[in-house]
Design a protein around this motif. Structure first.
Motif, PDB file in Angstrom:
ATOM      1  N   VAL A  55       0.828  -1.210   0.000  1.00 38.33           N
ATOM      2  CA  VAL A  55       0.000   0.000   0.000  1.00 38.33           C
ATOM      3  C   VAL A  55       0.858   1.253   0.000  1.00 38.33           C
ATOM      4  CG1 VAL A  55      -1.699   1.322   1.309  1.00 38.33           C
ATOM      5  CG2 VAL A  55      -1.921  -1.163   1.119  1.00 38.33           C
ATOM      6  N   ASP A  56       1.915   1.249   0.816  1.00 40.02           N
ATOM      7  CA  ASP A  56       2.732   2.462   0.877  1.00 40.02           C
ATOM      8  C   ASP A  56       3.464   2.704  -0.431  1.00 40.02           C
ATOM      9  OD1 ASP A  56       4.288   0.235   1.191  1.00 40.02           O
ATOM     10  OD2 ASP A  56       5.600   1.090   2.721  1.00 40.02           O
ATOM     11  N   GLU A  57       3.881   1.617  -1.092  1.00 40.10           N
ATOM     12  CA  GLU A  57       4.508   1.780  -2.396  1.00 40.10           C
ATOM     13  C   GLU A  57       3.525   2.338  -3.412  1.00 40.10           C
ATOM     14  OE1 GLU A  57       8.268  -0.788  -3.689  1.00 40.10           O
ATOM     15  OE2 GLU A  57       6.434  -1.954  -3.487  1.00 40.10           O
ATOM     16  N   ALA A  58       2.277   1.844  -3.368  1.00 40.47           N
ATOM     17  CA  ALA A  58       1.254   2.333  -4.290  1.00 40.47           C
ATOM     18  C   ALA A  58       1.005   3.814  -4.059  1.00 40.47           C
ATOM     19  CB  ALA A  58      -0.034   1.534  -4.112  1.00 40.47           C
ATOM     20  N   GLN A  59       0.938   4.223  -2.780  1.00 39.90           N
ATOM     21  CA  GLN A  59       0.734   5.650  -2.499  1.00 39.90           C
ATOM     22  C   GLN A  59       1.920   6.477  -2.963  1.00 39.90           C
ATOM     23  OE1 GLN A  59      -0.040   5.543   1.703  1.00 39.90           O
ATOM     24  NE2 GLN A  59      -2.248   5.189   1.426  1.00 39.90           N
ATOM     25  N   ALA A  60       3.120   5.930  -2.783  1.00 44.28           N
ATOM     26  CA  ALA A  60       4.313   6.645  -3.237  1.00 44.28           C
ATOM     27  C   ALA A  60       4.300   6.795  -4.754  1.00 44.28           C
ATOM     28  CB  ALA A  60       5.566   5.904  -2.777  1.00 44.28           C
ATOM     29  N   ALA A  61       3.852   5.760  -5.442  1.00 44.16           N
ATOM     30  CA  ALA A  61       3.789   5.827  -6.901  1.00 44.16           C
ATOM     31  C   ALA A  61       2.790   6.879  -7.359  1.00 44.16           C
ATOM     32  CB  ALA A  61       3.415   4.459  -7.462  1.00 44.16           C
ATOM     33  N   VAL A  62       1.645   6.976  -6.679  1.00 42.14           N
ATOM     34  CA  VAL A  62       0.645   7.984  -7.027  1.00 42.14           C
ATOM     35  C   VAL A  62       1.203   9.381  -6.790  1.00 42.14           C
ATOM     36  CG1 VAL A  62      -1.608   8.944  -6.408  1.00 42.14           C
ATOM     37  CG2 VAL A  62      -1.316   6.468  -6.627  1.00 42.14           C
ATOM     38  N   LEU A  67      -6.006  -3.781 -20.747  1.00 46.01           N
ATOM     39  CA  LEU A  67      -5.969  -4.276 -22.123  1.00 46.01           C
ATOM     40  C   LEU A  67      -7.277  -4.047 -22.865  1.00 46.01           C
ATOM     41  CD1 LEU A  67      -3.944  -7.597 -21.993  1.00 46.01           C
ATOM     42  CD2 LEU A  67      -3.260  -5.413 -22.946  1.00 46.01           C
ATOM     43  N   ASP A  68      -8.362  -3.814 -22.130  1.00 48.76           N
ATOM     44  CA  ASP A  68      -9.641  -3.539 -22.770  1.00 48.76           C
ATOM     45  C   ASP A  68      -9.771  -2.072 -23.153  1.00 48.76           C
ATOM     46  OD1 ASP A  68     -12.031  -4.595 -23.744  1.00 48.76           O
ATOM     47  OD2 ASP A  68     -13.156  -3.861 -22.006  1.00 48.76           O
ATOM     48  N   GLY A  69      -8.725  -1.272 -22.884  1.00 53.83           N
ATOM     49  CA  GLY A  69      -8.730   0.135 -23.261  1.00 53.83           C
ATOM     50  C   GLY A  69      -9.366   1.058 -22.243  1.00 53.83           C
ATOM     51  N   ARG A  70      -9.665   0.559 -21.041  1.00 52.88           N
ATOM     52  CA  ARG A  70     -10.338   1.384 -20.028  1.00 52.88           C
ATOM     53  C   ARG A  70      -9.325   2.006 -19.063  1.00 52.88           C
ATOM     54  NH1 ARG A  70     -15.675   0.451 -20.694  1.00 52.88           N
ATOM     55  NH2 ARG A  70     -16.233  -1.489 -21.785  1.00 52.88           N
ATOM     56  N   VAL A  71      -9.616   3.240 -18.640  1.00 51.31           N
ATOM     57  CA  VAL A  71      -8.706   3.989 -17.766  1.00 51.31           C
ATOM     58  C   VAL A  71      -8.756   3.401 -16.356  1.00 51.31           C
ATOM     59  CG1 VAL A  71      -8.200   6.236 -16.746  1.00 51.31           C
ATOM     60  CG2 VAL A  71      -8.969   6.094 -19.129  1.00 51.31           C
ATOM     61  N   VAL A  72      -7.588   3.042 -15.826  1.00 53.36           N
ATOM     62  CA  VAL A  72      -7.513   2.555 -14.441  1.00 53.36           C
ATOM     63  C   VAL A  72      -6.779   3.543 -13.542  1.00 53.36           C
ATOM     64  CG1 VAL A  72      -7.686   0.132 -15.084  1.00 53.36           C
ATOM     65  CG2 VAL A  72      -5.437   1.204 -15.020  1.00 53.36           C
ATOM     66  N   PHE A  73      -6.041   4.477 -14.146  1.00 52.37           N
ATOM     67  CA  PHE A  73      -5.343   5.502 -13.361  1.00 52.37           C
ATOM     68  C   PHE A  73      -5.099   6.712 -14.246  1.00 52.37           C
ATOM     69  CE2 PHE A  73      -1.350   7.668 -12.392  1.00 52.37           C
ATOM     70  CZ  PHE A  73      -1.599   8.097 -11.091  1.00 52.37           C
ATOM     71  N   ALA A  74      -5.169   7.901 -13.650  1.00 54.95           N
ATOM     72  CA  ALA A  74      -4.784   9.139 -14.342  1.00 54.95           C
ATOM     73  C   ALA A  74      -4.360  10.147 -13.289  1.00 54.95           C
ATOM     74  CB  ALA A  74      -5.927   9.689 -15.179  1.00 54.95           C
ATOM     75  N   ASN A  75      -3.231  10.832 -13.525  1.00 46.62           N
ATOM     76  CA  ASN A  75      -2.830  11.872 -12.570  1.00 46.62           C
ATOM     77  C   ASN A  75      -3.566  13.169 -12.882  1.00 46.62           C
ATOM     78  OD1 ASN A  75      -1.520  12.815 -14.833  1.00 46.62           O
ATOM     79  ND2 ASN A  75       0.537  12.867 -13.924  1.00 46.62           N
ATOM     80  N   SER A  76      -3.375  14.144 -12.022  1.00 42.00           N
ATOM     81  CA  SER A  76      -4.114  15.406 -12.170  1.00 42.00           C
ATOM     82  C   SER A  76      -3.730  16.133 -13.450  1.00 42.00           C
ATOM     83  CB  SER A  76      -3.843  16.307 -10.956  1.00 42.00           C
ATOM     84  OG  SER A  76      -4.310  15.695  -9.766  1.00 42.00           O
ATOM     85  N   ALA A  77      -2.450  16.049 -13.824  1.00 38.65           N
ATOM     86  CA  ALA A  77      -2.037  16.713 -15.062  1.00 38.65           C
ATOM     87  C   ALA A  77      -2.778  16.127 -16.264  1.00 38.65           C
ATOM     88  CB  ALA A  77      -0.526  16.570 -15.245  1.00 38.65           C
ATOM     89  N   ALA A  78      -3.004  14.810 -16.262  1.00 36.20           N
ATOM     90  CA  ALA A  78      -3.721  14.182 -17.375  1.00 36.20           C
ATOM     91  C   ALA A  78      -5.167  14.647 -17.429  1.00 36.20           C
ATOM     92  CB  ALA A  78      -3.655  12.661 -17.249  1.00 36.20           C
ATOM     93  N   THR A  79      -5.837  14.694 -16.275  1.00 30.34           N
ATOM     94  CA  THR A  79      -7.238  15.123 -16.284  1.00 30.34           C
ATOM     95  C   THR A  79      -7.352  16.590 -16.682  1.00 30.34           C
ATOM     96  OG1 THR A  79      -7.158  15.600 -13.903  1.00 30.34           O
ATOM     97  CG2 THR A  79      -7.900  13.409 -14.566  1.00 30.34           C
TER      98      THR A  79
END
Length: 721
Positions: A186-193, A208-220
């Motif tokens: 969990v801490d690694e995941a938070q660090a990555a975010v 692989l189905d083309g659906r968004v699972v993560f986006a940072n604020s700059a992307a949005t």
């Protein structure tokens, strides 16, 4: 170690899961990015995509059902029982242009058949990035062999006699898990975010189905869409200015299939140009978004009306695939099978039915899915009936109903069918004529956008043109083969002491009339003349000449002439007629009283002979010149003893002529088939040879076969050789 349970004992429902696990292991062993298992249900000629790993279903949808006769690497590998290896897009385009048209990306593909003894069970397809070596390593060969053995065990009935059920839709598997250098926490995941949030560039991740699972604020911020609207959606569906199918969606498809990085630039209104970099692996796609330059004024363009909005590159590719396939389909049955096997899996309906107008009534041409009850009620309905299928056919206007309730409001007597809610009724129009209607049904209610309606109407237009061509083909085909049948003998004469059988089969495709012929002429109670031949060409001229050759042979044989003289006289007749066509011919004169046989050939394949002791081979004859070339050609006659129990097989080259293979090899193989077919009647032997001839898998020419056996006489002992 404890004992492991046999895969076959896991039961039919768990067999598909075990097959999927075996596929994932194979992909890891050989480094494949996409894997697919196609299975062939018993008694069918359509392969089903049963397991898919590493690619979304929407990309594989056109191949969920593939006929064994399709020009496709999967049925080729299964039918020919050999590895099909495609080393890149150039080879794909050269050997399988339809596949290249619908998957125009960089990849290496291998298809390996799964064969259990003499039975083809299916095949496995493996995709790699274009950068891989151009051959399989010994370890990769071994991994594929292990998978094939495991698949065969799983496909066999278990100890309770249960067979693994082949699903109607593919069993989808997540990609093989990537092994990371460190454990996930969990801490690694938070660090990555937090790391991604600090970056000035936009970052987002797709599955692989083309659906968004993560986006940072700059992307949005760059996309102008909040993460709540992006999460779980495909970017080209959630972001209006990314809907051009040649941009994001096409690059996504290329990334999934080729596993290669790519980039493109798009303009966010009113004038911000952004570059998207796509980096795929087996688990999904990472996307980096950066400004392509300073904001540039871009002339404002009015947004096109909703009807002109693209329907998505997947639908475009599926339409392209179906259009290419329909151009190759001949005959009504082929079109119906193709439409049924492609539309239901690829375009979303749960079922479909094709209706045609015949003598003022609706007639069901073909259907797929759970619509049996519906089509049984509709078949034979007058075109004047107040039912939507008839109304669509009469008016030429489509009708879309989002739910059964909507349909019932328009047609109070509409038929309710379990598992069928939304329906679409599409007219089939070809050359400004309404030739039928297409009914599509959906399991749940459905909103038809203008873009989807336009796509479905395009689909109906393609089908209508194919059906119109198929009807014309079938009509000509029936006329051609009625003429063919009239020129061939209706039956073989009954001759005491002979067991006889004959077969004629037209080429696998095409509607031309063949020039192959055979005949057996009864001269008297103990003498008969057999003939077989092949006129050059596949047209009415060849058929007419074939009739003349048969007549000439029949007339000369009746005079008691030996085979060489029969050919010489027939040859002079053809030279005088000067038809511009040549003919091969073989004559055999059978003297049952003396138990002798005489042969002469004019450039025809040698007959096969199976002696009473089982020894089988081609009968060596002196080959004469083809008929119709030289009026003075000589045709030597060869005489042999004919012991009771001897079998003669006279055949045309359509039984043994395989492109790229020495005809001596294929003739030897046909002789082996004849040698094995012991203890059978000649009718049974004829079926065996026809079904197992070297050309049986894909017949490109007409075939004729005449079998003659001298029956053992119970009143006289059988002669030795």
């Amino acid at each position: 170690m404890g004992s492991r349970r046999s895969p076959a004992s896991a039961g039919p429902d768990h067999g598909m899961e075990r097959l999927g696990s075996a596929l994932v292991e194979l992909m890891l062993d050989v480094g494949a990015s996409i894997g697919a298992v196609f299975l062939l249900p018993a008694g069918e000629r359509v392969l089903r995509l049963s397991v898919l790993c590493g690619a979304p279903q929407q990309i594989a949808a056109p191949w969920e059902r593939v006929s064994l006769d399709d020009p496709n690497p999967v049925p080729d590998a299964v039918r020919q029982r050999r590895l099909v290896w495609l080393s890149g897009p150039e080879e794909v385009a050269r050997r399988y242009p339809r596949l290249a048209l619908t998957l125009p990306y960089d990849y290496v593909l291998a298809v390996v058949p799964i064969v259990d003894g003499a039975d083809a069970a299916g095949g496995v397809s493996l995709f790699w990035p274009i950068s891989r070596p151009r051959t399989l390593s010994p370890d990769e060969h071994e991994a594929i062999t292990v998978f094939r053995r495991r698949a065969i065990v799983l496909l066999r009935p278990n100890s309770d006699g249960e067979q693994m059920r082949i699903p109607d839709r593919p069993h989808l598997l997540p990609p093989p898990r990537l092994v990371l250098a460190r454990p996930s926490a969990v801490d690694e995941a938070q660090a990555a975010v937090r790391f991604a949030e600090r970056l000035p560039a936009g970052c987002c991740a797709l599955d692989l189905d083309g659906r968004v699972v993560f986006a940072n604020s700059a992307a949005t911020d760059m996309l102008g869409v909040g993460f709540a609207d992006l999460k779980g959606a495909r970017p080209w569906e959630a972001v209006p200015w990314l809907r051009d199918p040649t941009l994001f969606e096409d690059h996504y498809r290329a990334a999934v299939v080729s596993r290669q990085s790519s980039s493109f630039t798009a303009t966010r209104p009113p004038g911000t140009r952004l570059t998207f970099h796509l980096h795929p692996d087996t688990s999904g796609i990472s996307i980096q978004i950066t400004p392509a330059g300073a904001e540039e004024p871009v002339p404002s363009r009015r947004r096109p009306p909703a009807a002109a909005e693209p329907t998505g590159v997947s639908a475009i590719y599926q339409l392209t695939h179906l259009a290419a396939a329909l151009t190759e389909a001949v005959g009504l049955n082929e079109v119906v099978d193709l439409v049924g096997d492609q539309i239901v899996p690829a375009f979303g309906p749960s079922a479909m039915a094709l209706m045609a107008a015949q003598e003022g009534r609706l007639r069901v041409v073909g259907h797929r899915g759970a619509v049996t009850e519906l089509v049984e009620r509709l078949d034979g309905t007058p075109l004047t009936s107040a039912v939507p299928a008839a109304q669509t056919l009469a008016s030429g206007r489509p009708a879309f109903f989002a739910s059964f309730a909507d349909l019932r409001r328009a047609y109070p007597r509409a038929i309710r069918v379990e598992g069928m809610d939304a329906r679409a009724f599409l007219p089939l129009i070809a050359s400004d004529r309404i030739i039928g209607s297409l009914i599509l049904t959906y399991e749940h209610s459905r909103h038809y956008s203008r873009a989807e309606r336009a796509m479905l109407m395009s689909l109906a237009g393609l089908i209508a043109q194919a059906l119109d061509r198929a009807r014309l083909y079938d009509t000509k085909h029936q006329l051609a083969h009625a003429l063919q049948a009239a020129l061939l003998p209706r039956g073989l004469p009954r001759i005491d002491g002979l067991d006889l059988a004959a077969r004629y089969q037209p080429a696998g495709r095409g509607m031309d009339i063949g020039g192959d012929f055979y005949d057996l002429i009864r001269i008297d109670g103990t003498t008969a003349v057999a003939t077989i031949g092949d006129v050059q060409g596949h047209h009415t001229t060849a058929a007419a000449l074939m009739g003349q050759v048969r007549t000439g042979v029949h007339a000369h044989a009746a005079t008691g002439a030996p085979p060489g003289d029969i050919l010489a006289r027939t040859n002079r007749l053809l030279v005088d007629l000067d038809p511009g066509l040549f003919t091969s011919c073989l004559i055999a004169r059978l003297d049952l009283q003396r138990r002798r046989a005489q042969f002469a050939t004019a450039g025809h394949p040698p007959p096969l002979i199976r002696h009473p002791d089982g020894e089988t081979g081609a009968l060596p004859l002196s080959p004469g010149l083809l008929l119709g070339i030289d009026p003075d050609a000589d045709y030597p006659t060869t005489e042999i003893p004919l012991a009771p129990g001897t079998v003669l097989a006279l055949y045309t080259d359509g039984m043994v002529e395989v492109p790229g293979t020495d005809i001596d090899e294929t003739t030897t193989e046909l002789a082996r088939q004849l040698a094995r077919a012991t203890g059978l009647t000649m009718d049974e032997v004829a079926d065996t040879l026809q079904n197992n001839a070297p050309t049986a898998a894909q017949r490109h020419d007409d075939t004729a076969l005449l079998l003659i056996q001298l029956v053992r006489d119970s009143h006289q002992p059988a002669d030795g050789r």
